[in-house]
Design a protein around this motif. Structure first.
Motif, PDB file in Angstrom:
ATOM      1  N   LEU A 202       0.816  -1.212   0.000  1.00 52.77           N
ATOM      2  CA  LEU A 202       0.000   0.000   0.000  1.00 52.77           C
ATOM      3  C   LEU A 202       0.849   1.262   0.000  1.00 52.77           C
ATOM      4  CD1 LEU A 202      -2.760  -1.061   2.560  1.00 52.77           C
ATOM      5  CD2 LEU A 202      -2.809  -1.224   0.066  1.00 52.77           C
ATOM      6  N   GLY A 203       2.159   1.105   0.116  1.00 51.59           N
ATOM      7  CA  GLY A 203       3.060   2.247   0.076  1.00 51.59           C
ATOM      8  C   GLY A 203       3.651   2.503  -1.297  1.00 51.59           C
ATOM      9  N   SER A 204       3.302   1.669  -2.270  1.00 56.33           N
ATOM     10  CA  SER A 204       3.869   1.785  -3.617  1.00 56.33           C
ATOM     11  C   SER A 204       3.055   2.742  -4.475  1.00 56.33           C
ATOM     12  CB  SER A 204       3.938   0.400  -4.268  1.00 56.33           C
ATOM     13  OG  SER A 204       4.752  -0.469  -3.517  1.00 56.33           O
ATOM     14  N   LEU A 205       3.069   4.014  -4.097  1.00 52.08           N
ATOM     15  CA  LEU A 205       2.265   5.025  -4.791  1.00 52.08           C
ATOM     16  C   LEU A 205       3.119   6.101  -5.449  1.00 52.08           C
ATOM     17  CD1 LEU A 205      -0.673   5.586  -2.258  1.00 52.08           C
ATOM     18  CD2 LEU A 205      -0.631   4.117  -4.282  1.00 52.08           C
ATOM     19  N   ASN A 206       4.441   5.898  -5.497  1.00 48.88           N
ATOM     20  CA  ASN A 206       5.303   6.928  -6.067  1.00 48.88           C
ATOM     21  C   ASN A 206       5.393   6.795  -7.582  1.00 48.88           C
ATOM     22  OD1 ASN A 206       7.175   9.165  -5.946  1.00 48.88           O
ATOM     23  ND2 ASN A 206       7.670   8.451  -3.869  1.00 48.88           N
ATOM     24  N   SER A 210      10.386   4.306  -9.939  1.00 48.11           N
ATOM     25  CA  SER A 210      11.196   4.750  -8.809  1.00 48.11           C
ATOM     26  C   SER A 210      11.516   3.615  -7.838  1.00 48.11           C
ATOM     27  CB  SER A 210      10.473   5.857  -8.043  1.00 48.11           C
ATOM     28  OG  SER A 210       9.324   5.342  -7.388  1.00 48.11           O
ATOM     29  N   ARG A 211      10.780   2.513  -7.903  1.00 49.11           N
ATOM     30  CA  ARG A 211      10.923   1.393  -6.966  1.00 49.11           C
ATOM     31  C   ARG A 211      10.851   1.869  -5.513  1.00 49.11           C
ATOM     32  NH1 ARG A 211      12.012  -3.306  -8.731  1.00 49.11           N
ATOM     33  NH2 ARG A 211      13.046  -4.020  -6.826  1.00 49.11           N
ATOM     34  N   ASP A 212      10.006   2.854  -5.287  1.00 51.45           N
ATOM     35  CA  ASP A 212       9.814   3.439  -3.972  1.00 51.45           C
ATOM     36  C   ASP A 212       8.508   2.888  -3.399  1.00 51.45           C
ATOM     37  OD1 ASP A 212       9.611   4.940  -1.717  1.00 51.45           O
ATOM     38  OD2 ASP A 212       9.746   6.883  -2.708  1.00 51.45           O
ATOM     39  N   ASP A 213       8.614   2.062  -2.348  1.00 58.56           N
ATOM     40  CA  ASP A 213       7.404   1.464  -1.791  1.00 58.56           C
ATOM     41  C   ASP A 213       7.084   1.988  -0.393  1.00 58.56           C
ATOM     42  OD1 ASP A 213       9.337   0.272  -0.241  1.00 58.56           O
ATOM     43  OD2 ASP A 213       8.548  -1.769  -0.431  1.00 58.56           O
ATOM     44  N   ASP A 214       7.532   3.199  -0.081  1.00 61.17           N
ATOM     45  CA  ASP A 214       7.176   3.790   1.203  1.00 61.17           C
ATOM     46  C   ASP A 214       7.003   5.295   1.056  1.00 61.17           C
ATOM     47  OD1 ASP A 214       9.886   4.317   0.781  1.00 61.17           O
ATOM     48  OD2 ASP A 214      10.312   4.382   2.933  1.00 61.17           O
ATOM     49  N   TYR A 215       6.224   5.870   1.963  1.00 61.29           N
ATOM     50  CA  TYR A 215       6.025   7.316   1.967  1.00 61.29           C
ATOM     51  C   TYR A 215       5.445   7.747   3.312  1.00 61.29           C
ATOM     52  CZ  TYR A 215       0.949   6.732   1.307  1.00 61.29           C
ATOM     53  OH  TYR A 215      -0.386   6.392   1.477  1.00 61.29           O
TER      54      TYR A 215
END
Length: 264
Positions: A202-206, A210-215
């Motif tokens: 649920l953190g993969s919203l970037n 970007s392979r960014d799975d947190d925010y």
């Protein structure tokens, strides 16, 4: 006439035996039902819109037992048409079912723990959307100041979370948060602050690639309550990249929203 007779009879009995009337107090009910309905200008779930930055109608219903156990539901309209990409095919309503246990402890502390189930009404046939999420929190209150720290964890292997995490095949998700509120003396206004951190499916919203799975997400709210009515305004934001207006276009960036509601 019948009501008047009963009323006068009751008044006479009360005047004849005042000591009995004062000593006889009804015990609190074992079960208490509460709830409310809210109209909000944008439903933000952990900082991200669920309604294409449009309004939502929301309802809550809770049944609490005096022991501390409770069950309840939260229902909200959402946008599953595709204009809200993360919810494409999810239908037009979210129904959260939950149950748990809460207890007020000595010294202003309290605890709460339970299990929540996300159910999406009218989702596309064959699409997996639903999942479970256990949660726990601890609260501390002193005077007009209330604080809360909590965590929610959706475990790996649930089909409703499958395929979202951009960094691994592990589809679990963890959400940790802290909150604080303070009531302004002699006014109906309460100021609230929130900071949350999502990591996983649920953190993969970037931005894609970007392979960014947190925010992080945050909010600051001013709410006024009078009787059963409440009104509020919130500033909501996240640290999701706004490169090429990405966060703004998808309803994952900063915004100001307002709400009005009633409760019983």
């Amino acid at each position: 006439m019948r009501f008047t007779t009963i009323l006068l009879g009751g008044l006479a009995l009360a005047s004849a035996a005042p000591a009995f009337a004062q000593d006889e107090t009804a015990p609190p009910p074992a079960l208490k039902l509460s709830g409310g309905t809210t109209l909000i200008s944008d439903y933000r779930f952990r900082g991200a819109t669920q309604t294409d930055s449009g309004p939502a109608l929301q309802t809550t219903l809770n049944l609490n037992h005096k022991s501390g156990f409770y069950v309840g539901t939260f229902m909200s309209t959402i946008d599953g048409s595709g204009r809200t990409p993360a919810l494409t095919g999810y239908g037009q309503a979210e129904v959260d079912l939950y149950g748990g246990f809460t207890k007020t402890l000595k010294g202003g502390f309290g605890v709460d723990a339970g299990l929540l189930y996300y159910y999406y009404v009218g989702h596309v046939s064959g699409q997996k959307t639903d999942f479970f999420e256990p949660y726990a929190s601890i609260t501390y209150t002193v005077g007009p100041v209330a604080t809360k720290a909590g965590v929610a964890y959706a475990w790996d292997g649930q089909k409703g979370l499958s395929g979202f995490d951009v960094r691994s095949t592990n589809d679990s998700n963890i959400y940790a948060y802290g909150e604080a509120s303070v009531g302004i003396p002699t006014t109906p206004v309460t100021l609230k602050g929130h900071l949350g951190y999502s990591k996983g499916s649920l953190g993969s919203l970037n931005i894609p690639g970007s392979r960014d799975d947190d925010y992080f997400d945050w909010s600051a709210t001013a709410e006024a309550v009078g009787g059963p009515l409440k009104v509020g305004v919130s500033y909501v934001g996240t640290d999701i990249s706004n490169q090429n207006r990405f966060a703004k276009r998808l309803g994952r960036g900063s915004t100001v929203l307002a709400y009005i509601g009633t409760s019983f």
